[in-house]
Write a protein that holds these residues in place. Structure first.
Motif, PDB file in Angstrom:
ATOM      1  N   LEU A   1      -4.844   6.588  -0.664  1.00 39.09           N
ATOM      2  CA  LEU A   1      -4.239   5.293  -0.353  1.00 39.09           C
ATOM      3  C   LEU A   1      -4.557   4.303  -1.464  1.00 39.09           C
ATOM      4  O   LEU A   1      -5.715   4.151  -1.843  1.00 39.09           O
ATOM      5  CB  LEU A   1      -4.778   4.786   0.982  1.00 39.09           C
ATOM      6  CG  LEU A   1      -4.245   3.462   1.520  1.00 39.09           C
ATOM      7  CD1 LEU A   1      -2.756   3.548   1.814  1.00 39.09           C
ATOM      8  CD2 LEU A   1      -5.021   3.062   2.780  1.00 39.09           C
ATOM      9  N   TYR A   2      -3.518   3.645  -1.994  1.00 40.33           N
ATOM     10  CA  TYR A   2      -3.689   2.700  -3.100  1.00 40.33           C
ATOM     11  C   TYR A   2      -3.040   1.364  -2.776  1.00 40.33           C
ATOM     12  O   TYR A   2      -1.999   1.300  -2.112  1.00 40.33           O
ATOM     13  CB  TYR A   2      -3.050   3.246  -4.387  1.00 40.33           C
ATOM     14  CG  TYR A   2      -3.807   4.358  -5.047  1.00 40.33           C
ATOM     15  CD1 TYR A   2      -4.730   4.123  -6.067  1.00 40.33           C
ATOM     16  CD2 TYR A   2      -3.591   5.678  -4.652  1.00 40.33           C
ATOM     17  CE1 TYR A   2      -5.413   5.159  -6.670  1.00 40.33           C
ATOM     18  CE2 TYR A   2      -4.279   6.730  -5.260  1.00 40.33           C
ATOM     19  CZ  TYR A   2      -5.188   6.459  -6.267  1.00 40.33           C
ATOM     20  OH  TYR A   2      -5.874   7.485  -6.868  1.00 40.33           O
ATOM     21  N   ASN A   3      -3.635   0.293  -3.313  1.00 41.40           N
ATOM     22  CA  ASN A   3      -3.018  -1.019  -3.316  1.00 41.40           C
ATOM     23  C   ASN A   3      -2.013  -1.038  -4.469  1.00 41.40           C
ATOM     24  O   ASN A   3      -2.391  -0.801  -5.624  1.00 41.40           O
ATOM     25  CB  ASN A   3      -4.082  -2.104  -3.504  1.00 41.40           C
ATOM     26  CG  ASN A   3      -3.515  -3.502  -3.424  1.00 41.40           C
ATOM     27  OD1 ASN A   3      -2.602  -3.865  -4.168  1.00 41.40           O
ATOM     28  ND2 ASN A   3      -4.069  -4.323  -2.543  1.00 41.40           N
ATOM     29  N   THR A   4      -0.745  -1.299  -4.181  1.00 41.49           N
ATOM     30  CA  THR A   4       0.287  -1.211  -5.216  1.00 41.49           C
ATOM     31  C   THR A   4       0.247  -2.374  -6.201  1.00 41.49           C
ATOM     32  O   THR A   4       0.848  -2.290  -7.279  1.00 41.49           O
ATOM     33  CB  THR A   4       1.686  -1.144  -4.589  1.00 41.49           C
ATOM     34  OG1 THR A   4       1.914  -2.321  -3.791  1.00 41.49           O
ATOM     35  CG2 THR A   4       1.838   0.095  -3.722  1.00 41.49           C
ATOM     36  N   LYS A   5      -0.444  -3.450  -5.852  1.00 45.95           N
ATOM     37  CA  LYS A   5      -0.521  -4.603  -6.753  1.00 45.95           C
ATOM     38  C   LYS A   5      -1.709  -4.516  -7.687  1.00 45.95           C
ATOM     39  O   LYS A   5      -1.604  -4.808  -8.880  1.00 45.95           O
ATOM     40  CB  LYS A   5      -0.582  -5.899  -5.940  1.00 45.95           C
ATOM     41  CG  LYS A   5       0.662  -6.141  -5.095  1.00 45.95           C
ATOM     42  CD  LYS A   5       0.545  -7.424  -4.275  1.00 45.95           C
ATOM     43  CE  LYS A   5       1.787  -7.645  -3.441  1.00 45.95           C
ATOM     44  NZ  LYS A   5       1.691  -8.876  -2.596  1.00 45.95           N
TER      45      LYS A   5
ATOM     46  N   LYS B   1      -6.093  -0.575  -6.865  1.00 40.27           N
ATOM     47  CA  LYS B   1      -7.356  -0.163  -6.275  1.00 40.27           C
ATOM     48  C   LYS B   1      -7.132   0.946  -5.252  1.00 40.27           C
ATOM     49  O   LYS B   1      -6.254   0.860  -4.413  1.00 40.27           O
ATOM     50  CB  LYS B   1      -8.047  -1.349  -5.589  1.00 40.27           C
ATOM     51  CG  LYS B   1      -9.378  -0.993  -4.945  1.00 40.27           C
ATOM     52  CD  LYS B   1      -9.998  -2.208  -4.260  1.00 40.27           C
ATOM     53  CE  LYS B   1     -11.309  -1.823  -3.581  1.00 40.27           C
ATOM     54  NZ  LYS B   1     -11.928  -2.996  -2.884  1.00 40.27           N
ATOM     55  N   LYS B   2      -7.976   1.989  -5.340  1.00 44.16           N
ATOM     56  CA  LYS B   2      -7.925   3.048  -4.344  1.00 44.16           C
ATOM     57  C   LYS B   2      -8.683   2.597  -3.109  1.00 44.16           C
ATOM     58  O   LYS B   2      -9.817   2.124  -3.203  1.00 44.16           O
ATOM     59  CB  LYS B   2      -8.536   4.338  -4.892  1.00 44.16           C
ATOM     60  CG  LYS B   2      -8.381   5.525  -3.950  1.00 44.16           C
ATOM     61  CD  LYS B   2      -8.915   6.808  -4.574  1.00 44.16           C
ATOM     62  CE  LYS B   2      -8.731   7.988  -3.642  1.00 44.16           C
ATOM     63  NZ  LYS B   2      -9.236   9.256  -4.253  1.00 44.16           N
TER      64      LYS B   2
ATOM     65  N   ARG C   1       0.845  -1.184   0.000  1.00 44.13           N
ATOM     66  CA  ARG C   1       0.000   0.000   0.000  1.00 44.13           C
ATOM     67  C   ARG C   1       0.887   1.243   0.000  1.00 44.13           C
ATOM     68  O   ARG C   1       1.965   1.249   0.602  1.00 44.13           O
ATOM     69  CB  ARG C   1      -0.921   0.022   1.222  1.00 44.13           C
ATOM     70  CG  ARG C   1      -2.025  -1.026   1.219  1.00 44.13           C
ATOM     71  CD  ARG C   1      -2.552  -1.260   2.624  1.00 44.13           C
ATOM     72  NE  ARG C   1      -1.558  -1.938   3.455  1.00 44.13           N
ATOM     73  CZ  ARG C   1      -1.484  -1.824   4.780  1.00 44.13           C
ATOM     74  NH1 ARG C   1      -2.328  -1.043   5.424  1.00 44.13           N
ATOM     75  NH2 ARG C   1      -0.564  -2.479   5.447  1.00 44.13           N
ATOM     76  N   VAL C   2       0.417   2.284  -0.677  1.00 46.07           N
ATOM     77  CA  VAL C   2       1.199   3.504  -0.771  1.00 46.07           C
ATOM     78  C   VAL C   2       0.298   4.709  -0.541  1.00 46.07           C
ATOM     79  O   VAL C   2      -0.856   4.726  -0.978  1.00 46.07           O
ATOM     80  CB  VAL C   2       1.915   3.605  -2.134  1.00 46.07           C
ATOM     81  CG1 VAL C   2       0.925   3.707  -3.293  1.00 46.07           C
ATOM     82  CG2 VAL C   2       2.907   4.764  -2.166  1.00 46.07           C
TER      83      VAL C   2
END
Length: 299
Positions: free
Chosen positions: A229-233, A236-237, A204-205
């Motif tokens: 906040l985003y899932n780096t894989k 998805k926000k 997450r970033v």
């Protein structure tokens, strides 16, 4: 999309784009909090650390363009001078630890490992995808982590395996794997001009995402921004379930997310459980931190 850019080296184009006293707790474990803040002052930067009392470190002046970052506990500050030298300053002095750092864009900030023992920095050069090197905070021989387009506002995951940064033209965020030396673009983030943190394993970033007509900015550390906040894989926000005017967010080393909310007299930290994202606690900053930027929260 509007951008401001400058040249670093000869061809690397980059965008020139409060303090807690109660115990901070997640659902996993209670911690005694500290915080690292900063403010721009007299052509430089002042880093203010709260851990019991307050301590201050200043860097910059002259040709300083704002390339700095504070160690996780705030006791040291890494910064880059106009001669491409990477320094580490502490209360006991200032030491040059590398002599090949890219200079000229405020977004080309070094990044600290979670244990404060290493510093990652962008190496000066001519390629759009620049080399990132790692060096001991006391000096030594730098080692190459790899090349990446995401050179701006590097953030280092607590497990040491991932470095995230945004592209100098603000077109996306990239993850650099420090073991495989491979850089990949994070899906879902079209435009961003700040990376403020990675979860412990890099999945997450936290970024300042931009709309298509937003200004790219000058690349300086923001004292306040709207965190996404985003899932780096998957790209998805992830919804941040906090009301109010959000002005920042930071990960603790266990993955707990601390969201900073603007207030009239003082700001507030809203602490989110790392597994459920439910609110576990609210902590008030003291008024002295209200207009400072937040660099780190630690237990």
């Amino acid at each position: 999309m509007k951008h401001l850019a400058l040249a670093v080296g000869t061809a690397l184009a980059v965008s020139t784009a409060a303090l807690a006293s109660p115990a901070l707790a997640s659902s996993r474990a209670a911690t005694t909090p500290g915080a690292v803040f900063f403010g721009y002052k007299s052509g430089g930067v002042e880093v203010v650390t709260q851990q019991g009392g307050l301590s201050r470190l200043s860097v910059g002046g002259g040709t300083f363009v704002g390339q700095f970052s504070a160690a996780p506990d705030g006791t040291k500050v890494a910064w880059v001078d106009s001669q491409s030298r990477l320094h580490v300053k502490s209360a006991s002095g200032d030491k040059v630890i590398a002599k090949n750092a890219a200079y000229g864009g405020p977004c080309l900030t070094p990044a600290w490992s979670a244990d404060g023992r290493r510093v990652a920095y962008v190496v000066k050069g001519t390629a759009t995808a620049a080399t990132v090197a790692l060096v001991g905070s006391a000096g030594g021989t730098p080692v190459t982590a790899g090349k990446t387009v995401g050179v701006c506002h590097l953030a280092w995951s607590a497990d040491g395996r991932s470095l995230a940064g945004y592209a100098g033209d603000t077109k996306g965020v990239y993850l650099l794997n420090t073991a495989s030396h491979v850089s990949t673009k994070v899906p879902g983030i079209k435009l961003a001009n700040h990376v403020d943190g990675l979860s412990p394993n890099g999945d997450r970033v936290v970024v300042n995402a931009l709309g298509p007509n937003a200004e790219g900015g000058d690349g300086s550390w923001p004292t306040a921004y709207t965190p996404s906040l985003y899932n780096t894989k998957t790209g998805k926000k992830i919804t941040i379930p906090v009301r109010g005017t959000l002005i920042g967010a930071r990960f603790l080393t266990d993955g707990t997310l601390v969201v900073r909310v603007k207030g009239k007299s003082f700001n507030t930290w809203v602490v989110l459980d790392p597994d459920t994202y439910k609110v576990s606690q609210r902590v008030s900053e003291i008024g002295q931190a209200k207009n400072l930027g937040l660099l780190n929260v630690f237990g």
